[in-house]
Design an enzyme around this catalytic site. Structure first.
Site, PDB file in Angstrom:
ATOM      1  N   GLU A  82     -36.806  41.967  30.836  1.00  0.00           N
ATOM      2  CA  GLU A  82     -37.615  40.995  30.110  1.00  0.00           C
ATOM      3  C   GLU A  82     -38.841  41.685  29.503  1.00  0.00           C
ATOM      4  OE1 GLU A  82     -39.468  36.562  31.089  1.00  0.00           O
ATOM      5  OE2 GLU A  82     -38.188  37.612  32.531  1.00  0.00           O
TER       6      GLU A  82
ATOM      7  N   GLU B  48     -28.908  36.980  26.795  1.00  0.00           N
ATOM      8  CA  GLU B  48     -30.004  37.368  27.681  1.00  0.00           C
ATOM      9  C   GLU B  48     -30.603  38.720  27.318  1.00  0.00           C
ATOM     10  OE1 GLU B  48     -31.303  35.410  29.892  1.00  0.00           O
ATOM     11  OE2 GLU B  48     -29.810  33.825  29.710  1.00  0.00           O
TER      12      GLU B  48
END
Length: 279
Positions: free
Chosen positions: A117, A95
């Site tokens: 992100e 991730e």
């Protein structure tokens, strides 16, 4: 004679106090399955990317976060604990990874590189579920992936905040806390890992051997193993025969960590034959 006895008693008392202090420090600052030296070796490029020059994904912050969840990596055999640790580290590495696909030799050394992100550094409204009555999004806030496991969506931020911080608004109003507070950031990842969200079991229960698939799971081909973890985390995009770079890299991260930790990866490591949850 009395003075000698008193001196011996005093020395013994000081040694006992020192031992207690040392044990307390070890309890607070160490982790039985993984030392700080090993942590740093597994993540030689951590705190790069958007956290360059800042000590964020530290071993100390990770260990402090584990203390909030006594069951985490603490159930099942030693082999199962090591598999769970490999699965957890693989998941957070996938991730947050910053590896270059042109250098696959070192690709799996770049876990814990990013804090959030990248495509949403200026916010992503697409992660706001306005139909969530219990955890409605706050105006102007983005609930994109943040932290080691990239916690996403307002309902997850709200539920985590309510469970760990005692109120839902702390993170709904300030989701950036997960990129500011290292311990809280790791706590969000471990919370997600140990928390079942129906109809999904928790990743912890899967890897610790506690999860027994029900009839629906069995008909959907879901079996205990890392494949089920992939299904829980991102099954809609990575499972059920979907061929993607995402599921390939996530699985390879797991195999890489199993190799580094000298533990067999176990059965059912792929989710290709598993129907994703919600389908």
């Amino acid at each position: 004679m009395k003075s000698t006895q008193y001196l011996l008693f005093l020395v013994f008392g000081l040694l006992l106090i020192q031992a207690c202090v040392t044990n307390k420090k070890e309890d607070n600052d160490s982790f039985p399955l993984l030392s700080e030296t090993e942590w740093n070796q597994l993540f030689p490029h951590m705190n790069g990317g958007d956290s360059l020059g800042k000590l964020f994904y530290s071993y100390t912050a990770f260990v402090k976060a584990t203390k909030r969840f006594p069951q985490f990596l603490n159930e099942g055999s030693t082999q199962l604990k090591k598999r769970e640790l490999a699965a957890f580290l693989a998941t957070i590495s996938h991730e947050t990874g910053g590896g270059n696909e042109n250098d696959m030799v070192h690709f799996y050394d770049f876990g814990l590189y990013y804090k959030e992100e990248l495509a949403c550094l200026n916010g992503c409204a697409s992660y706001s579920d306005t139909t969530s009555l219990n955890y409605p999004p706050a105006k102007g806030k983005s609930y994109h992936g943040r932290g080691p496991i990239q916690l996403s969506w307002n309902y997850n931020y709200g539920l985590f905040s309510e469970t760990v911080l005692g109120n839902k608004d702390s993170l709904l109003n300030n989701p950036d806390l997960l990129t500011i507070d290292p311990e809280l950031s790791f706590t969000s990842a471990i919370w997600f890992w140990v928390t079942a969200q129906e109809p999904k079991p928790s990743c912890h229960d899967v890897m610790s051997g506690k999860w027994v698939p029900n009839e629906t799971d069995s008909l959907a081909g879901r079996k205990p193993g890392f494949g089920a973890v992939m299904n829980i985390v991102n099954g809609g995009l990575e499972c059920g025969g979907i061929e993607s770079v995402k599921n390939k890299f996530r699985l390879e991260y797991y195999l890489a960590f199993c190799k580094k930790m000298k533990v067999d990866p176990g059965p059912n490591i792929s989710c290709n034959s598993q129907q994703p949850y919600g389908q």
